[in-house]
Design a protein around this motif. Structure first.
Motif, PDB file in Angstrom:
ATOM      1  N   ASP A  26       0.826  -1.212   0.000  1.00 43.67           N
ATOM      2  CA  ASP A  26       0.000   0.000   0.000  1.00 43.67           C
ATOM      3  C   ASP A  26       0.862   1.264   0.000  1.00 43.67           C
ATOM      4  O   ASP A  26       0.576   2.222  -0.717  1.00 43.67           O
ATOM      5  CB  ASP A  26      -0.940   0.019   1.200  1.00 43.67           C
ATOM      6  N   ARG A  27       1.935   1.277   0.798  1.00 46.66           N
ATOM      7  CA  ARG A  27       2.809   2.444   0.873  1.00 46.66           C
ATOM      8  C   ARG A  27       3.484   2.699  -0.472  1.00 46.66           C
ATOM      9  O   ARG A  27       3.519   3.833  -0.955  1.00 46.66           O
ATOM     10  CB  ARG A  27       3.872   2.266   1.958  1.00 46.66           C
ATOM     11  N   LEU A  28       3.996   1.653  -1.081  1.00 44.36           N
ATOM     12  CA  LEU A  28       4.671   1.819  -2.367  1.00 44.36           C
ATOM     13  C   LEU A  28       3.696   2.247  -3.463  1.00 44.36           C
ATOM     14  O   LEU A  28       4.046   3.044  -4.345  1.00 44.36           O
ATOM     15  CB  LEU A  28       5.404   0.538  -2.752  1.00 44.36           C
ATOM     16  N   TYR A  29       2.472   1.745  -3.403  1.00 46.87           N
ATOM     17  CA  TYR A  29       1.451   2.175  -4.366  1.00 46.87           C
ATOM     18  C   TYR A  29       1.203   3.682  -4.223  1.00 46.87           C
ATOM     19  O   TYR A  29       1.161   4.414  -5.210  1.00 46.87           O
ATOM     20  CB  TYR A  29       0.160   1.391  -4.149  1.00 46.87           C
ATOM     21  N   ARG A  30       1.061   4.137  -2.981  1.00 42.82           N
ATOM     22  CA  ARG A  30       0.863   5.573  -2.739  1.00 42.82           C
ATOM     23  C   ARG A  30       2.079   6.380  -3.207  1.00 42.82           C
ATOM     24  O   ARG A  30       1.934   7.471  -3.765  1.00 42.82           O
ATOM     25  CB  ARG A  30       0.586   5.841  -1.259  1.00 42.82           C
ATOM     26  N   ASP A  31       3.276   5.837  -2.982  1.00 41.43           N
ATOM     27  CA  ASP A  31       4.492   6.528  -3.423  1.00 41.43           C
ATOM     28  C   ASP A  31       4.513   6.707  -4.937  1.00 41.43           C
ATOM     29  O   ASP A  31       4.845   7.789  -5.435  1.00 41.43           O
ATOM     30  CB  ASP A  31       5.746   5.765  -2.985  1.00 41.43           C
ATOM     31  N   VAL A  32       4.176   5.655  -5.669  1.00 43.16           N
ATOM     32  CA  VAL A  32       4.155   5.744  -7.133  1.00 43.16           C
ATOM     33  C   VAL A  32       3.150   6.798  -7.574  1.00 43.16           C
ATOM     34  O   VAL A  32       3.446   7.633  -8.449  1.00 43.16           O
ATOM     35  CB  VAL A  32       3.830   4.374  -7.778  1.00 43.16           C
ATOM     36  N   GLN A  33       1.971   6.776  -6.966  1.00 45.74           N
ATOM     37  CA  GLN A  33       0.953   7.762  -7.333  1.00 45.74           C
ATOM     38  C   GLN A  33       1.438   9.180  -7.039  1.00 45.74           C
ATOM     39  O   GLN A  33       1.232  10.091  -7.846  1.00 45.74           O
ATOM     40  CB  GLN A  33      -0.360   7.481  -6.586  1.00 45.74           C
TER      41      GLN A  33
END
Length: 118
Positions: A26-33
């Motif tokens: 979830d954290r990495l997904y938010r980072d990419v966004q």
């Protein structure tokens, strides 16, 4: 009674592994966004500076910041792919135990996997 305690600990350990993998995904997904949003903002800033006749140094600095962001996107995407694989492995290893112990965690993990597809 002792076998239930051992099974509970194993399930608890499995739950923790899934929670950690889910949090990473979830954290990495938010980072990419966020990097994608920053990229768009920085492109607009470079265009604004270039169009307004700003100092060459300022334009160069804005382009350098944009390039740093563009460099981070593929790196973070690769980390996200790795996190997704780990999460999928955790689910595959203990899916039936997760369904019994914490079905909402399993549902969250599955949702995260589908949302974070590249």
């Amino acid at each position: 009674m002792a076998s239930q305690s051992v099974k509970y600990r194993a399930t608890s350990s499995q739950l923790e592994r899934v929670k950690i993998a889910l949090g990473s995904c979830d954290r990495l997904y938010r980072d990419v966004q966020q990097y994608r949003v920053e990229e768009a903002q920085q492109i607009a800033e470079v265009d604004r500076l270039s169009g307004s006749g700003a100092e060459a140094y300022d334009v160069k600095q804005a382009r350098a910041v944009l390039q740093e962001t563009r460099t981070m996107i593929p790196i973070t995407l690769e980390e996200l792919r790795t996190a997704r694989r780990r999460l999928q492995e955790c689910i595959d290893e203990s899916e039936s135990e997760l369904e019994q112990a914490d079905a909402s965690l399993l549902a969250s993990a599955r949702a995260s996997l589908s949302r974070a597809e590249p």
